[in-house]
Design a protein around this motif. Structure first.
Motif: not given
Length: 409
Positions: A201-212, A263-268
């Motif tokens: 899992c991601a360490p913090r909540p957020g939207y996935v913006q990119h997957c390499d 890449v997980v960010g606060d927005q999509r």
């Protein structure tokens, strides 16, 4: 798309990037003019007085600062107008508009060029040849400024308007669809059956913006893993909703390296997430149907826009080169619900909007076989909501006519 390319693209879309780049080029141009002058012959056919160049530079410096401030205030007003009349989620696209950024960058860059040139002339840094080179460059800058002003006049009449915002979101969504068509399933294998493996899992909540996916494949090959990607770009990842399921032995360092592929960010982000574009278009259409705006015509325009985009959707049928990665395709029903369900709820009493939605779904059902079943289910939901909301018998009669295709097929 690699992680580096994704981050570079995000940086280039920032509003400060082009002005900073143009400013750097402006300063570099003045320095190059000074350096080139050292290689020029001592005797020139004519002498360029220093005040001739300095007068032009002073005019540019005094006027372009005002123009740049005016241009920036216009853009800020456009942001506010787009946010209030459409949706705040469209503002980043307007801010990333290269045409507006280029015009503002020319104004700021030319202003800085003028200031640095005046400083150099006042300090006596330029020889006769240097002043000649600087004069030639100044004429080129003047041409660029005039062209930018003419282009800016056309831009300020459109930027921030509802129609322009819809077009900008449509383009961003189409670009995301193109990326998805070029890299279906993120170049991974299609997931068949239930996913298996240990969750990461991601360490913090957020939207996935990119997957390499390329880096993920390299790690999977190196450590003999099979990775099922559970969070495609656009997914809201939390410490209880895994990014991936991993089959194989993993260590803490390896798990951290696997997480770094996302890449997980606060927005999509729009880049690899076409569903986000449909959601933003739904917000624009839904706001147009609100009591405060009451503009069904805009909602109909957006429905027509989405119809075009859905017809360009390429189904994710072929697997990619990353044989150790598995991912599920995007579900057609989810895509349709992203856009049509808000309008089905808030536009149910308006026969014109309901009619256009049903015609749109009829077109999608006929032209996109993979969307056919989901389109019919969505159309039935729209009809049920509309029958409960409409009070006029004439509207119900029109509704029955336009929805006859649902059961006919």
């Amino acid at each position: 798309m690699s992680y580096l390319r994704f981050k570079l693209r995000q940086i280039m879309q920032r509003m400060w990037f082009l002005p900073a780049a143009f400013s750097a080029v402006a300063v570099l141009t003045v320095v190059i003019a000074y350096i080139l002058a050292r290689f020029a012959p001592d005797q020139l056919p004519f002498v360029m007085p220093s005040n001739a160049v300095q007068s032009i530079l002073e005019i540019l410096a005094s006027s372009l600062l005002t123009v740049a401030v005016f241009a920036l205030s216009t853009v800020v007003s456009a942001f506010s107008a787009a946010s209030s009349s459409t949706t705040p989620r469209a503002v980043p696209l307007i801010a990333g508009d290269l045409r507006a950024q280029t015009s503002i960058s020319v104004f700021i860059g030319a202003f800085l060029f003028s200031i640095v040139g005046i400083i150099g002339l006042s300090a006596g840094l330029y020889s006769e040849a240097g002043r000649l080179f600087l004069f030639v460059v100044t004429l080129g800058v003047l041409v660029l400024v005039v062209a930018a002003l003419i282009r800016w006049i056309g831009q300020i009449s459109a930027i921030g308007r509802v129609g322009n915002t819809i077009s900008v979101v449509e383009k961003a969504t189409r670009d995301a669809l193109t990326v998805m068509g070029e890299h279906p399933l993120l170049d991974c294998r299609k997931l068949e059956g239930e996913p298996e493996g240990d969750p990461i899992c991601a360490p913090r909540p957020g939207y996935v913006q990119h997957c390499d996916a390329a880096d993920l494949q390299s790690l999977a090959e190196e450590h003999d893993l099979v990775v099922t990607i559970m969070a495609r770009p656009g997914t809201y990842a939390t410490p209880v909703r895994p990014l991936m399921l991993v089959q194989g032995e993993t260590s803490e360092e390896l798990r951290a390296a696997l997480i770094d592929c996302f890449v997980v960010g606060d927005q999509r982000a729009y880049d690899s997430d076409p569903r986000y574009g449909f959601i933003v278009l739904a917000e624009i259409a839904d706001k147009a149907l609100s009591a405060g705006i009451n503009d069904p015509g805009t909602a109909i325009v957006v429905i027509d826009t989405v119809t075009r985009l859905l017809l360009e959707w390429e189904d994710e049928k072929r697997s990619g080169e990353h044989n150790r990665l598995l991912v599920a395709p995007i579900v057609a029903r989810d895509v349709l619900e992203d856009f049509y369900r808000p309008l089905a709820r808030d536009g149910a009493p308006i026969i014109e909007v309901v009619s256009r939605m049903l015609k749109s779904l009829e077109t999608v059902s006929a032209c996109k076989p993979d969307f056919s079943q989901a389109a019919r289910e969505m159309a039935r939901d729209i009809v049920v909501r509309a029958e409960k909301a409409m009070t006029a018998e004439a509207d119900r009669t029109a509704l029955r006519k336009v929805s006859a295709w649902i059961e006919a097929g």
